[in-house]
Design an enzyme around this catalytic site. Structure first.
Site, PDB file in Angstrom:
ATOM      1  N   ARG A  46      10.802  13.873  -2.624  1.00 46.63           N
ATOM      2  CA  ARG A  46      10.377  12.528  -3.043  1.00 46.63           C
ATOM      3  C   ARG A  46      11.439  11.908  -3.944  1.00 46.63           C
ATOM      4  O   ARG A  46      11.780  10.736  -3.823  1.00 46.63           O
ATOM      5  CB  ARG A  46       9.015  12.589  -3.778  1.00 46.63           C
ATOM      6  CG  ARG A  46       7.856  12.964  -2.859  1.00 46.63           C
ATOM      7  CD  ARG A  46       6.512  12.710  -3.517  1.00 46.63           C
ATOM      8  NE  ARG A  46       6.206  13.618  -4.612  1.00 46.63           N
ATOM      9  CZ  ARG A  46       5.578  14.786  -4.481  1.00 46.63           C
ATOM     10  NH1 ARG A  46       5.175  15.202  -3.281  1.00 46.63           N
ATOM     11  NH2 ARG A  46       5.322  15.546  -5.533  1.00 46.63           N
ATOM     12  N   LYS A 136       1.259  -2.490 -11.926  1.00 48.98           N
ATOM     13  CA  LYS A 136       0.522  -2.896 -10.714  1.00 48.98           C
ATOM     14  C   LYS A 136      -0.830  -2.214 -10.649  1.00 48.98           C
ATOM     15  O   LYS A 136      -0.956  -1.041 -11.001  1.00 48.98           O
ATOM     16  CB  LYS A 136       1.332  -2.528  -9.476  1.00 48.98           C
ATOM     17  CG  LYS A 136       0.602  -2.886  -8.181  1.00 48.98           C
ATOM     18  CD  LYS A 136       1.299  -2.352  -6.959  1.00 48.98           C
ATOM     19  CE  LYS A 136       0.402  -1.363  -6.241  1.00 48.98           C
ATOM     20  NZ  LYS A 136       0.943  -0.924  -4.942  1.00 48.98           N
ATOM     21  N   GLU A 177      -3.222  -7.072  -7.760  1.00 45.67           N
ATOM     22  CA  GLU A 177      -3.139  -6.976  -6.300  1.00 45.67           C
ATOM     23  C   GLU A 177      -4.511  -6.812  -5.658  1.00 45.67           C
ATOM     24  O   GLU A 177      -4.960  -5.691  -5.410  1.00 45.67           O
ATOM     25  CB  GLU A 177      -2.242  -5.792  -5.894  1.00 45.67           C
ATOM     26  CG  GLU A 177      -2.031  -5.691  -4.397  1.00 45.67           C
ATOM     27  CD  GLU A 177      -1.274  -4.449  -3.938  1.00 45.67           C
ATOM     28  OE1 GLU A 177      -1.122  -3.498  -4.729  1.00 45.67           O
ATOM     29  OE2 GLU A 177      -0.850  -4.426  -2.788  1.00 45.67           O
ATOM     30  N   LYS A 219      -0.109 -10.390  -6.607  1.00 46.03           N
ATOM     31  CA  LYS A 219       0.381  -9.759  -5.375  1.00 46.03           C
ATOM     32  C   LYS A 219      -0.754  -9.846  -4.367  1.00 46.03           C
ATOM     33  O   LYS A 219      -1.811  -9.237  -4.563  1.00 46.03           O
ATOM     34  CB  LYS A 219       0.773  -8.306  -5.634  1.00 46.03           C
ATOM     35  CG  LYS A 219       1.141  -7.548  -4.360  1.00 46.03           C
ATOM     36  CD  LYS A 219       1.945  -6.300  -4.662  1.00 46.03           C
ATOM     37  CE  LYS A 219       2.204  -5.477  -3.422  1.00 46.03           C
ATOM     38  NZ  LYS A 219       3.234  -4.462  -3.617  1.00 46.03           N
TER      39      LYS A 219
HETATM   40  P1  13P Z   1       2.827  -2.423   1.852  1.00 44.51           P
HETATM   41  O1  13P Z   1       3.892  -3.481   1.799  1.00 44.51           O
HETATM   42  O2  13P Z   1       3.200  -1.244   2.692  1.00 44.51           O
HETATM   43  O3  13P Z   1       1.485  -3.000   2.181  1.00 44.51           O
HETATM   44  O4  13P Z   1       2.695  -1.843   0.390  1.00 44.51           O
HETATM   45  C1  13P Z   1       2.668  -2.703  -0.678  1.00 44.51           C
HETATM   46  C2  13P Z   1       1.859  -2.149  -1.772  1.00 44.51           C
HETATM   47  O5  13P Z   1       2.314  -2.057  -2.887  1.00 44.51           O
HETATM   48  C3  13P Z   1       0.486  -1.716  -1.475  1.00 44.51           C
HETATM   49  O6  13P Z   1      -0.192  -1.486  -2.670  1.00 44.51           O
END
Ligand code: 13P
Length: 340
Positions: A46, A136, A177, A219
């Protein structure tokens, strides 16, 4: 709460022609992605993979920020420095995923609420000391028969707002998000309705918790047709519906909006962003915050082999470049120029 720092961070995150790399896949998600290319999901693999992305030559031209997973924020970069510091040196803002994933909401048909508020104030202080300047939190809204329920939208909106207030108190910009999933056979019209309800509830909750709109990044998912619906909305329809719902719900005071890719193809994610960013009179900058749509070609090229690192970096650079162009609405024109 350092408002000047919050403003600088938010402005840097949505700087013109750049966007954000989401590299905050949990170890479980990482395992799935690595398995698809036959790579064992060890801590060292990773680290190698994330460092491949972060050390891509010139990537800072198109990346304003990177969202890290807790493990990565504690690992070392290619030059031996802690990864958040390495990113800062490149002029890329380090961010951190702070939610702890989802749990079922009682008395619903398996709808989810995001967890991670307990002890968050303490964790935020540590992340700030580590150099993280934005965070986030992802909420998941599923469309289906009779869902999402009001309960699901309400529970997630309140968790997002409580999280956002805790971030701002710690001088960390909250990226909120609320993801409306594209799984299912729903229409784009239904997706638009659900986005509107979700965003309205989210902004009402933000107001209830005194979250400062000037120091916040949304987001969001895009308004697309469910992936199993045979009628897929066109690029123009997606752009029009998404911008309409954002204009109805997101105050102009907010410094910017970023998008997740959510399982769209790499090119669709770029085309949709470019079509939206090209629209006149937008009250906020729009850009990308993709994981899969930025990383897919790089991961497939890498396959865990040190000999493939340069080629994988080239593939990653290309997607970041294309999405950087898309964020200024210039992607299609550039493609046509190249084809001529
Ligand atoms: P994806 O662009 O693969 O949807 O991932 C963005 C993300 O941060 C999901 O939480």
């Amino acid at each position: 709460m350092d408002k000047a720092l919050l403003s600088r961070t938010a402005a840097a995150m949505v700087a013109k022609g750049k966007g954000i790399l989401a590299a905050d896949e949990s170890s479980g998600t990482c395992e799935k992605r690595f398995k698809s290319v036959n790579v064992e999901c060890t801590e060292e693999n990773r680290r190698s993979y994330r460092n491949l992305l972060f050390s891509t030559p010139g990537i800072e031209q198109y990346l304003s920020g990177v969202i890290l997973f807790d493990e990565t924020a504690r690992q070392k970069a290619v030059d031996g420095s802690p990864i958040p510091q390495y990113l800062q040196k490149k002029g890329i803002v380090p961010g951190i995923k702070v939610d702890k994933g989802t749990a079922d909401i009682p008395f619903t048909a398996g709808e989810k609420v995001t967890e991670g508020l307990d002890g968050l104030q303490k964790r935020m202080k540590e992340y700030f000391e580590m150099g993280c300047r934005f965070a986030k939190w992802r909420a998941v809204i599923t469309i289906g028969e009779g869902i999402p329920t009001h309960t699901c939208i309400y529970a997630n909106a309140h968790a997002l707002a409580r999280y956002a207030a805790i971030c701002q108190e710690a001088s960390i910009v909250p990226m909120i998000e609320p993801e409306v999933l594209l799984d299912g056979n729903h229409t784009a019209e239904r997706s638009e309705e659900v986005h509107e309800a979700t965003l309205r509830a989210t902004y009402a909750a933000l107001a209830a918790y005194n979250v400062s709109l000037e120091h916040l990044i949304l987001k969001t998912s895009m308004v697309v047709s469910g992936k199993d619906n045979p009628r897929q909305a066109s690029v123009e329809e997606v752009a029009e519906r998404t911008v309409r719902v954002l204009k109805r719900t997101v105050p102009a005071a907010q410094p910017g909006i970023v998008f997740l890719s959510g399982g769209q193809s790499d090119e669709a994610a770029t085309a949709h962003l470019s079509a939206m960013a090209a629209m006149p009179g937008l009250p906020w900058p729009l850009t990308f915050s993709y994981s899969r749509a930025l990383q897919n070609p790089a991961l497939k090229t890498w396959r865990g082999q040190a000999g493939n690192v340069a080629a994988a970096q080239k593939a990653f650079f290309h997607r970041a470049h294309m999405n950087g162009l898309a964020s200024t609405g210039k992607w299609r024109a550039e493609l046509e120029k190249q084809a001529a």
